[in-house]
Design an enzyme around this catalytic site. Structure first.
Site, PDB file in Angstrom:
ATOM      1  N   LYS A  13     -18.971   3.230  63.805  1.00  0.00           N
ATOM      2  CA  LYS A  13     -20.231   3.418  63.050  1.00  0.00           C
ATOM      3  C   LYS A  13     -20.416   4.885  62.650  1.00  0.00           C
ATOM      4  CE  LYS A  13     -23.042   1.791  66.283  1.00  0.00           C
ATOM      5  NZ  LYS A  13     -22.088   1.427  67.344  1.00  0.00           N
ATOM      6  N   ARG A  88     -31.364  -1.426  67.716  1.00  0.00           N
ATOM      7  CA  ARG A  88     -30.450  -2.066  68.670  1.00  0.00           C
ATOM      8  C   ARG A  88     -31.100  -3.264  69.350  1.00  0.00           C
ATOM      9  NH1 ARG A  88     -27.122   2.932  69.784  1.00  0.00           N
ATOM     10  NH2 ARG A  88     -25.228   2.274  70.822  1.00  0.00           N
ATOM     11  N   ARG A 127     -11.725   8.633  73.073  1.00  0.00           N
ATOM     12  CA  ARG A 127     -12.553   9.378  72.110  1.00  0.00           C
ATOM     13  C   ARG A 127     -12.887  10.765  72.660  1.00  0.00           C
ATOM     14  NH1 ARG A 127     -17.682   6.442  69.637  1.00  0.00           N
ATOM     15  NH2 ARG A 127     -18.252   6.080  71.804  1.00  0.00           N
ATOM     16  N   ARG A 162     -17.454  12.074  76.113  1.00  0.00           N
ATOM     17  CA  ARG A 162     -18.815  11.637  76.450  1.00  0.00           C
ATOM     18  C   ARG A 162     -18.823  11.003  77.837  1.00  0.00           C
ATOM     19  NH1 ARG A 162     -21.030   8.216  71.340  1.00  0.00           N
ATOM     20  NH2 ARG A 162     -21.881   7.035  73.090  1.00  0.00           N
ATOM     21  N   ARG A 173     -21.741  -1.380  78.192  1.00  0.00           N
ATOM     22  CA  ARG A 173     -22.339  -1.182  76.863  1.00  0.00           C
ATOM     23  C   ARG A 173     -22.029  -2.371  75.948  1.00  0.00           C
ATOM     24  NH1 ARG A 173     -19.838   4.387  75.548  1.00  0.00           N
ATOM     25  NH2 ARG A 173     -20.801   4.185  73.499  1.00  0.00           N
TER      26      ARG A 173
HETATM   27  P1  AMP Z   1     -24.408   5.759  70.736  1.00  0.00           P
HETATM   28  O1  AMP Z   1     -24.054   7.188  70.554  1.00  0.00           O
HETATM   29  O2  AMP Z   1     -25.004   5.118  69.522  1.00  0.00           O
HETATM   30  O3  AMP Z   1     -23.241   4.949  71.298  1.00  0.00           O
HETATM   31  O4  AMP Z   1     -25.571   5.711  71.840  1.00  0.00           O
HETATM   32  C1  AMP Z   1     -25.351   6.178  73.151  1.00  0.00           C
HETATM   33  C2  AMP Z   1     -26.402   5.616  74.060  1.00  0.00           C
HETATM   34  O5  AMP Z   1     -27.697   6.068  73.661  1.00  0.00           O
HETATM   35  C3  AMP Z   1     -26.507   4.087  74.080  1.00  0.00           C
HETATM   36  O6  AMP Z   1     -25.552   3.469  74.926  1.00  0.00           O
HETATM   37  C4  AMP Z   1     -27.945   3.909  74.587  1.00  0.00           C
HETATM   38  O7  AMP Z   1     -28.035   4.135  75.978  1.00  0.00           O
HETATM   39  C5  AMP Z   1     -28.682   5.061  73.891  1.00  0.00           C
HETATM   40  N1  AMP Z   1     -29.191   4.609  72.584  1.00  0.00           N
HETATM   41  C6  AMP Z   1     -28.792   5.024  71.352  1.00  0.00           C
HETATM   42  N2  AMP Z   1     -29.469   4.398  70.392  1.00  0.00           N
HETATM   43  C7  AMP Z   1     -30.337   3.553  71.014  1.00  0.00           C
HETATM   44  C8  AMP Z   1     -31.286   2.604  70.569  1.00  0.00           C
HETATM   45  N3  AMP Z   1     -31.500   2.361  69.257  1.00  0.00           N
HETATM   46  N4  AMP Z   1     -31.999   1.926  71.506  1.00  0.00           N
HETATM   47  C9  AMP Z   1     -31.834   2.161  72.814  1.00  0.00           C
HETATM   48  N5  AMP Z   1     -30.915   3.015  73.316  1.00  0.00           N
HETATM   49  C10 AMP Z   1     -30.166   3.706  72.423  1.00  0.00           C
END
Ligand code: AMP
Length: 221
Positions: A13, A88, A127, A162, A173
């Protein structure tokens, strides 16, 4: 134009969104990046979000929706936005519709990326991301190595892994994605703006190839 990037973690994404940001001249907003910036700066929001992120859970809706609403009130989004990692949950999607409606806008396109689970796990544990919040370039030790080990090609900052890119957390996740986020596929299918794209090495299509296809589709419209 308002675009949403949907898809499990590690489907690409962020890669697709950053290419679209450049090609379409619209703003890439990633909720994960906002949370990580706050964690780094040890803000109240960061401290609250960190435990959920490390466990592979979602940050609660009320907190996340407020973060996005505040971000969408900034003037730099007028040209358009790509939301990466938001919504989400169905509640987040409903609230987003209301926030946009108040601004006389709506979701124009939802790009749903699909990748086999085992490929997602291989991709995320390999990553590496640029530690510079302004840069955020993403690398992969198997697919896109930096020219100098551990250093970002673009800005020269250190690359980091990360904390939530461990196999165990990625499996959580993925479970979280299928339970809480995948219902959004149906939500946006009903709105008639969903575009599903496969991202997989088995069909020779990675994030950058898919981004090129999407730009062609959007420009032909
Ligand atoms: P990402 O970088 O998009 O993979 O997000 C990393 C983490 O941030 C996710 O696994 C969630 O714990 C939190 N997170 C990011 N976006 C959201 C969202 N829209 N709703 C809830 N938690 C989020």
């Amino acid at each position: 134009m308002i675009i949403i990037m949907l898809g499990a973690p590690g489907t690409g994404k962020g890669t697709v969104a950053s290419i679209l940001q450049e090609k379409l001249n619209i703003k890439h907003i990633a909720t994960g990046d906002i949370f990580r910036k706050n964690i780094k700066e040890k803000t109240e929001l960061g401290m609250l979000a960190e435990k959920y992120i490390i466990d592979g859970d979602l940050v609660p809706d009320d907190i996340t929706i407020k973060v996005v609403e505040d971000r969408l009130n900034k003037p730099d989004i007028e040209n358009g936005i790509i939301l990466d990692g938001f919504p989400r949950t169905v509640r987040q999607a409903q609230e987003l519709d209301i926030i946009l409606q108040k601004k006389g806008k709506k979701v124009d396109r939802v790009i749903n990326l699909v990748t086999p689970d085992e490929e997602i796990i291989e991709r995320t544990i390999n990553r590496r991301v640029c530690s510079n919040q302004e840069c955020r370039e993403v690398y992969n030790l198997l697919l896109k190595r930096p020219k100098i080990e551990g250093i970002c090609d673009v800005c020269g900052s250190k690359l980091i892994k990360r904390k939530d890119d461990t196999e165990e957390t990625v499996r959580t996740r993925l479970k979280t994605y299928f339970e809480q986020t995948s219902p959004l596929v149906e939500y946006y299918e009903k709105q008639g703006n969903l575009m599903t794209q496969q991202v997989s090495k088995s069909i020779n299509k990675l994030g950058k190839d898919v981004a090129e296809d999407i730009v062609k589709i959007l420009n032909n419209k």
